[in-house]
Design an enzyme around this catalytic site. Structure first.
Site, mmCIF file in Angstrom:
data_model
loop_
_atom_site.group_PDB
_atom_site.id
_atom_site.type_symbol
_atom_site.label_atom_id
_atom_site.label_comp_id
_atom_site.label_asym_id
_atom_site.label_seq_id
_atom_site.Cartn_x
_atom_site.Cartn_y
_atom_site.Cartn_z
ATOM 1 N N ALA A 12 5.277 7.061 0.390
ATOM 2 C CA ALA A 12 4.262 7.101 1.453
ATOM 3 C C ALA A 12 2.856 7.200 0.882
ATOM 4 C CB ALA A 12 4.546 8.266 2.396
ATOM 5 N N GLY A 16 2.649 2.135 0.482
ATOM 6 C CA GLY A 16 3.745 2.396 1.408
ATOM 7 C C GLY A 16 3.289 2.641 2.829
ATOM 8 N N HIS A 177 4.499 -10.570 -12.957
ATOM 9 C CA HIS A 177 3.339 -9.965 -12.300
ATOM 10 C C HIS A 177 2.606 -9.119 -13.330
ATOM 11 C CE1 HIS A 177 0.913 -8.558 -9.020
ATOM 12 N NE2 HIS A 177 1.325 -7.309 -9.114
#
EC number: 1.1.1.37
Length: 315
Positions: A12, A16, A177
C-alpha cells in the site's frame, strides 16, 4: 450477470495505493489493498471508499493485513518492496526485494490459485521470474509491468519534443526494465508517420537515452522515492486488458521460450493480453542490431536470475 472481478493489490505504498484507486475509478472490480503495516491499508482503503459517493464509482475497496481476505482474487498486483533511492539502480534492490516477493507469492498461490499475477516490484524482470517460479502457475498467468510504462515515457518525451498530442503517438520499448531497455524508433509513429521522418537521428537518440533513464530521472528529482503515477496507470492498463479480455498488444515482461532467441528468461516483449493473461508473444522482425540489443538486455536479466538461483530463491 457475472460477479464483479476481485483485484488484490499487495503493498500500500505510493504505487499500490494508486493502482487500487485507479482500478476503483475505472470500476474494474472490487479492490483489496493489503500491506504488512498494521492499519495503514485499512486507512487508505477507507479514505478511497469515502471518495466513491463524490464521483459515483461502484467499486468496493477494503484494506487488510490478512491474506485470507484476498482469497479467490482474479488478479493480484504485487507492488510490495523497497523503492529505489538516489544513486541506486533497479538491480541494487535484488536481494532486498527477493525475500519480499517470495513470501508474498507463497501467500498469493495459497489463497488465489487461479489468479493472474502482475509484478511491479523492481528489479522487475527478475522479480517476475521469481514469482513465477515460487507460484507454480503456468507462464501465461505471471507477467510483469515494464514495457508499457517505458513506452508511455518514450511517447511522452516525443510529444514534448514535437509539441503534439500524446494520443497521436504509438511506441514500442522492449527488453528488461532497466538501463539497457530497447526502445524501437523503427516501430514508433506519430499519427502513422514514422518518427524517423519527423525527428533528426541525434534527437531520437537523446529521447531513447532519456527513456532508458526515465525512472532514474524522477528518483533524482524526488530525492525520497520513485515514480508512482505513471507506473500505477501502466499497471491498471494491463489489469483492464486482462479483465475485459481486450486482446491488446502491450509490451510486458513475459517468459520467453525461444522467442527472439531468448530461452527461459522473463523479458519485455510484445504480448497479446486477454482473459488468460499473456495469450501470445508477438515476434517482430527485428534488425540484427535490435535483436542483439534485446538479447543483451535478456542476458543481464539472466545474470540476476543466476544470482537468485545461487542464493536459493529460485529452485
Amino acid at each position: 450477470m457475472g460477479k464483479r472481478a476481485k483485484i488484490t493489490v499487495v503493498g500500500a505504498g505510493h504505487v499500490g495505493e494508486h493502482v487500487a484507486m485507479f482500478c476503483a475509478i475505472k470500476e474494474l472490480g472490487d479492490v483489496v489493498l493489503i500491506d504488512i503495516v498494521e492499519d495503514m491499508p485499512q486507512g487508505k482503503a477507507l479514505d478511497m471508499f469515502e471518495a466513491t459517493p463524490l464521483e459515483g464509482w461502484d467499486s468496493r475497496i477494503v484494506g487488510t493485513n490478512d491474506y485470507a481476505d484476498t482469497a479467490d482474487s482474479d488478479i493480484v498486483v504485487i507492488t510490495a518492496g523497497s523503492p529505489r533511492k538516489p544513486g541506486m539502480s533497479r538491480d541494487d534492490l535484488l536481494e532486498i526485494n527477493a525475500k519480499i516477493i517470495k513470501a508474498v507469492t507463497e501467500q498469493v498461490a495459497k489463497y488465489s490459485p487461479n489468479a493472474v499475477i502482475i509484478v511491479v516490484t523492481n528489479p522487475l524482470d527478475a522479480m517476475t521470474q521469481l514469482a513465477w517460479n515460487v507460484s507454480g502457475f503456468p507462464k501465461n498467468r505471471v507477467l510483469g509491468q515494464a514495457g508499457n510504462l517505458d513506452s508511455a515515457r518514450f511517447r511522452a518525451f516525443i510529444a514534448m519534443e514535437l509539441g503534439v498530442s500524446v494520443k497521436e503517438i504509438s511506441a514500442m520499448v522492449l527488453g528488461g526494465h532497466g538501463d539497457d531497455m530497447v526502445p524501437l524508433p523503427r516501430f514508433t509513429t506519430v499519427s502513422g508517420i514514422p518518427i524517423t521522418e519527423l525527428i533528426p537521428p541525434d534527437r531520437i537518440e537523446a529521447l531513447v537515452q532519456r527513456t532508458r533513464v526515465g525512472g532514474g530521472e524522477i528518483v533524482k528529482l524526488l530525492k525520497t522515492g520513485s515514480a508512482y503515477y505513471a507506473p500505477a496507470l501502466a499497471t491498471v492498463e494491463m489489469v483492464e486488458a486482462i479483465l475485459k479480455d481486450q486482446k491488446r498488444i502491450q509490451p510486458c515482461a513475459a517468459l520467453c521460450e525461444g522467442e527472439y532467441g531468448i530461452n527461459g528468461v522473463y523479458c519485455g516483449v510484445p504480448c497479446l493480453l486477454g482473459a488468460n493473461g499473456v495469450e501470445k508473444i508477438i515476434e517482430l522482425k527485428l534488425t540484427d542490431d535490435e535483436l542483439k540489443a534485446l538479447q543483451a538486455s535478456a542476458g543481464r536479466v539472466k545474470g540476476l536470475i543466476d544470482k537468485l538461483t545461487e542464493w536459493g530463491y529460485i529452485k
